[in-house]
Design an enzyme around this catalytic site. Sequence first.
Site, mmCIF file in Angstrom:
data_model
loop_
_atom_site.group_PDB
_atom_site.id
_atom_site.type_symbol
_atom_site.label_atom_id
_atom_site.label_comp_id
_atom_site.label_asym_id
_atom_site.label_seq_id
_atom_site.Cartn_x
_atom_site.Cartn_y
_atom_site.Cartn_z
ATOM 1 N N ILE A 12 0.843 -1.202 0.000
ATOM 2 C CA ILE A 12 0.000 0.000 0.000
ATOM 3 C C ILE A 12 0.877 1.252 0.000
ATOM 4 C CG2 ILE A 12 -1.946 1.144 1.141
ATOM 5 C CD1 ILE A 12 -2.511 -1.583 2.543
ATOM 6 N N ASN A 32 12.728 -0.476 5.863
ATOM 7 C CA ASN A 32 13.844 -1.363 6.242
ATOM 8 C C ASN A 32 14.008 -2.525 5.256
ATOM 9 O OD1 ASN A 32 11.773 -3.109 6.860
ATOM 10 N ND2 ASN A 32 12.148 -3.139 9.066
ATOM 11 N N LEU A 33 13.117 -2.598 4.260
ATOM 12 C CA LEU A 33 13.195 -3.620 3.198
ATOM 13 C C LEU A 33 13.113 -5.050 3.734
ATOM 14 C CD1 LEU A 33 15.711 -2.115 0.593
ATOM 15 C CD2 LEU A 33 13.208 -1.938 0.667
ATOM 16 N N TYR A 141 -1.387 -8.604 16.535
ATOM 17 C CA TYR A 141 -1.302 -7.632 15.435
ATOM 18 C C TYR A 141 -2.326 -6.514 15.636
ATOM 19 C CZ TYR A 141 -2.232 -5.593 10.865
ATOM 20 O OH TYR A 141 -2.464 -4.697 9.850
ATOM 21 N N LYS A 145 -1.674 -2.320 16.691
ATOM 22 C CA LYS A 145 -2.189 -1.147 15.962
ATOM 23 C C LYS A 145 -3.146 -0.351 16.853
ATOM 24 C CE LYS A 145 -0.511 -1.773 11.699
ATOM 25 N NZ LYS A 145 0.025 -0.747 10.800
ATOM 26 N N LEU A 188 -5.764 -14.024 -0.044
ATOM 27 C CA LEU A 188 -6.611 -14.835 -0.921
ATOM 28 C C LEU A 188 -6.438 -14.514 -2.408
ATOM 29 C CD1 LEU A 188 -8.869 -16.915 -1.272
ATOM 30 C CD2 LEU A 188 -10.527 -15.043 -0.960
ATOM 31 N N ARG A 219 -15.469 -10.910 3.172
ATOM 32 C CA ARG A 219 -14.576 -9.772 3.400
ATOM 33 C C ARG A 219 -14.938 -8.624 2.465
ATOM 34 N NH1 ARG A 219 -13.885 -12.370 7.033
ATOM 35 N NH2 ARG A 219 -12.011 -13.171 8.046
ATOM 36 N N ARG A 280 -9.104 -21.060 9.459
ATOM 37 C CA ARG A 280 -7.838 -20.468 9.894
ATOM 38 C C ARG A 280 -8.092 -19.756 11.230
ATOM 39 N NH1 ARG A 280 -5.017 -16.146 5.901
ATOM 40 N NH2 ARG A 280 -6.769 -14.902 6.616
#
Length: 326
Positions: A12, A32-33, A141, A145, A188, A219, A280
């Site tokens: 993004i 930072n790749l 995660y 955030k 996906l 989604r 999942r």
Amino acid sequence: MAILVTGGAGYIGSATVELLREYGRSVVVLDNLVYGHRNAIDADVPFYEGNVGDSELVGRIVAEHGIDACVHFAAYAYVGESMADPAKYFDNNTVRADRLLKTLIEQGVKRFVFSSTCATYGDPVRIPIDEAHPQNPVNPYGWSKFMTERILESYDGAYGMRSVALRYFNASGATKRCGEHHDPETHLIPLTLDVAAGGSPSVSVFGNDYETADGTCIRDYIHVADLADAHARALDHLENGGVSTHINLGNGVGFSVLEVIEAARRVTGRPIAISMAPRRPGDPPQLIADATKAWEVLGWKPQIADIEEIIRTAWDWKIANPHGYN
Ligand code: UDP
């Protein structure tokens, strides 16, 4: 004056760098790749390989380039990995984000656009999800955030750091220049298109016993160019004196896993084999955005809202870049 884009070599981030430049903005990238790709951004974009927690480096970039706003993408974003190694996520997504904020504040940079996520909501208690929906993340995660969002609120009150936290739903699709290339890939649409391209024999469907029409998860897929445009608008909002806020970015329409795969079959004209797999862990049955606020505050509406059109852009990019950025 210039905009610092952290994580600008990611999916993004690179699409946002591309668009900001099209809009005539000066951009500097810090990445930072670890997951980003240097060639996802043009060679003439000022680029620094490094860490957002490196105050000396960030301070130097701000001074040398006259940075007056920051768009902060740099983060780890694998939910499963965050459950296995939460420290990695809190360190990178929260602690280093905090360090970045402190450095920016010390340098007088007080506009910040933050790459947040619908994962901060956790399991939805109502659909569609608006910004007032309770936030109760179900994985580290999401918490990493969530906490950065709370830090931003405190720093607005205490230090005058104004911010827009953009809570993305499912980023998807590609621009001509920038596409989705994760290693490992877990999403996906790229996995489905890899089957269409002959790269793998079948795509797994994680669970077909959810309480949805066809039993698979639903989604809200939002095109990466629309996400990029929302960041440009969030910067404008802050430049025009707008207040700090949180904003959902989604289409407001949901598609099931099977519907996405079926759309990919239509777009590619190829058979795409599926294999049924267990659920999942951590996947809520449905995530659909109420993105009304994005329209009200930013004047933003998705321009590429059709799922086939979204997949078409991803497919075109895959054909043009069979090995991604490698
Ligand atoms: N999914 C799937 N097979 C895959 C990858 C994903 O069935 O190989 C499902 C996943 O369970 C979720 C949806 O597709 O319901 C979107 O997953 P993705 O990882 O693309 O995005 P997420 O919603 O996790 O951010």
